[in-house]
Design an enzyme around this catalytic site. Structure first.
Site, mmCIF file in Angstrom:
data_model
loop_
_atom_site.group_PDB
_atom_site.id
_atom_site.type_symbol
_atom_site.label_atom_id
_atom_site.label_comp_id
_atom_site.label_asym_id
_atom_site.label_seq_id
_atom_site.Cartn_x
_atom_site.Cartn_y
_atom_site.Cartn_z
ATOM 1 N N ASP A 96 0.849 -1.196 0.000
ATOM 2 C CA ASP A 96 0.000 0.000 0.000
ATOM 3 C C ASP A 96 0.878 1.238 0.000
ATOM 4 O O ASP A 96 1.905 1.278 0.665
ATOM 5 C CB ASP A 96 -0.935 0.015 1.212
ATOM 6 C CG ASP A 96 -2.019 1.074 1.056
ATOM 7 O OD1 ASP A 96 -3.158 0.700 0.706
ATOM 8 O OD2 ASP A 96 -1.729 2.272 1.245
ATOM 9 N N ARG A 105 -14.354 2.465 8.081
ATOM 10 C CA ARG A 105 -14.477 1.201 7.339
ATOM 11 C C ARG A 105 -13.176 0.398 7.238
ATOM 12 O O ARG A 105 -13.199 -0.748 6.802
ATOM 13 C CB ARG A 105 -14.988 1.491 5.924
ATOM 14 C CG ARG A 105 -14.010 2.311 5.102
ATOM 15 C CD ARG A 105 -14.645 2.932 3.866
ATOM 16 N NE ARG A 105 -13.686 3.754 3.152
ATOM 17 C CZ ARG A 105 -13.303 4.985 3.520
ATOM 18 N NH1 ARG A 105 -13.797 5.519 4.616
ATOM 19 N NH2 ARG A 105 -12.415 5.655 2.822
ATOM 20 N N GLU A 140 -6.409 1.791 -12.975
ATOM 21 C CA GLU A 140 -5.041 1.791 -13.493
ATOM 22 C C GLU A 140 -4.254 0.622 -12.888
ATOM 23 O O GLU A 140 -3.605 -0.150 -13.592
ATOM 24 C CB GLU A 140 -4.401 3.135 -13.114
ATOM 25 C CG GLU A 140 -3.033 3.365 -13.695
ATOM 26 C CD GLU A 140 -2.475 4.696 -13.177
ATOM 27 O OE1 GLU A 140 -3.210 5.690 -13.153
ATOM 28 O OE2 GLU A 140 -1.297 4.715 -12.797
ATOM 29 N N CYS A 199 -14.981 6.589 -3.642
ATOM 30 C CA CYS A 199 -15.446 6.683 -2.250
ATOM 31 C C CYS A 199 -15.484 8.144 -1.805
ATOM 32 O O CYS A 199 -16.253 8.508 -0.930
ATOM 33 C CB CYS A 199 -14.538 5.873 -1.338
ATOM 34 S SG CYS A 199 -14.542 4.140 -1.767
#
Ligand SMILES: [Zn+2]
Length: 368
Positions: A85, A96, A158, A212
């Site tokens: 990440d 969330r 992408e 989001c």
């Protein structure tokens, strides 16, 4: 059916007793006990559990979906999880993104690092390899080599097309998962068998795409798609790529309207750019922007060949605004902008959607 009474007596099955303290007690193997309820499940069993322990899974993107996937699979005993990440934890993630807490957000910890720390607290018996990196054509080989399966926790097409190209080229299975608003969608891609992402969606969406940031997201939609994908991952690892239990459809579900659909993905599409023509344009890096919009009001500068000395940069920026850093990230506030800089020189600049402004700020404060 298991009755409540049976469920309420788990201690007895291990032979532990409070009444005979002087008698040597049966030593419970914690690794066996930990997964006992899962081993009991007929689809997994002891042999399946061993396959999970030997598996190496990459989770690309550790936001909401990636957190849920990593949490489920770490608890299920997948032996090695590589979590990739590029982002850091923010307060707006906590609604969330289940692996992070308020302390992670206050410290702006990279998500991969925070995820690895959190997993170690509930399963120290597995290996978690955090990679604070932006998956790109130049590093995808190094980041995904040797993996049994790739799971999609990204938030952008992408990266998904890049993953799809890499997976099809190397005959490596991956699972596409996405959630936005109340809508969730997932697809198992098993190269050589099923359709791939490019079979179903030949081109990435053009123009404005729901994200989001613009459409919001229900945490339950995320958990639904992650539960489905994590289960498919376990089926794949236990039963192999030809397991009849694997779903061979594109599944979509709206948890608010309850509309759901499945379309067949059992066969590759003739003429597919990736499967049929083996033209891996995303792997070749074609059309990859050097600067991208990132969220509602920020721009990301992809820059990986610029190792940054945070202590030195901290000193340089001190007179210009508020600055603080740890080993993983440096943050710099200068109204109305907020810059987050990573050790490889990548930066996220909040407060603008103008790439030229971002380029200029970067050049001014980091260097051109
Ligand atoms: Zn295809």
């Amino acid at each position: 059916m298991i009755s409540l009474a049976q469920e309420a007596q788990p201690a007895g099955q291990n032979g532990r007793s409070q009444s005979d303290p002087g008698v040597p007690q049966h030593k419970v193997d914690p690794s066996t006990d930990r997964y006992s309820r899962q081993v009991l499940f007929r689809g997994i069993g002891a042999e399946g559990q061993q396959k999970l322990a030997a598996a190496r899974i990459a989770i690309v993107g550790c936001g909401a979906t990636g957190s849920a996937l990593a949490g489920l699979l770490a608890r299920a005993g997948v032996g090695t999880l590589r979590i990739i990440d590029r982002d850091y934890v923010e307060p707006s993630n906590l609604q969330r993104q289940t692996l992070f807490d308020e302390k992670d957000a206050a410290e702006s910890l990279p998500k991969a690092i925070a995820a690895a720390r959190k997993i170690a607290e509930f399963n120290s018996q597995i290996i978690v390899e955090p990679k604070v990196d932006d998956l790109a054509p130049a590093n995808i080989e190094a980041l995904l080599e040797g993996m049994s399966l790739i799971l999609d926790g990204t938030d952008n097409f992408e990266t998904r097309y890049l993953l799809n190209d890499y997976a099809v080229k190397n005959s490596l299975a991956w699972i596409y998962s996405a959630a936005v608003g109340s809508y969730a969608v997932t697809l198992n891609v098993i190269p050589g068998q099923t359709a791939c992402l490019a079979c179903i969606f030949p081109d990435s969406p053009r123009g404005m795409v729901e994200t989001c940031e613009t459409s919001g997201i229900l945490n339950s939609a995320v958990n639904l798609v992650a539960s489905v994908a994590a289960t498919e991952a376990i089926k794949f690892l236990v039963g192999g790529p030809t397991s009849p239990d694997l779903r061979r459809t594109l599944l979509s579900f709206d948890v608010w309207s309850n509309e759901h659909a499945e379309i067949s993905a059992a066969k590759p599409r003739p003429g597919c750019r990736a499967c049929a023509e083996r033209d891996f344009i995303h792997l070749a890096g074609e059309g990859r922007p050097h600067i991208t919009l990132c969220g509602r009001n920020s721009v990301q500068i992809h820059e990986r060949q610029r190792p940054i000395d945070f202590a030195e940069l901290d000193r340089r920026l001190e007179p210009h605004g508020t600055v603080r850093h740890n080993d993983f990230v440096l943050k710099f506030w200068r109204d109305p902008y907020e810059m987050t800089i990573f050790p490889d020189g990548r930066a996220i600049i909040k407060g603008t959607t103008d790439t030229a402004v971002a380029r200029s700020l970067y050049a001014r404060y980091v260097g051109s």
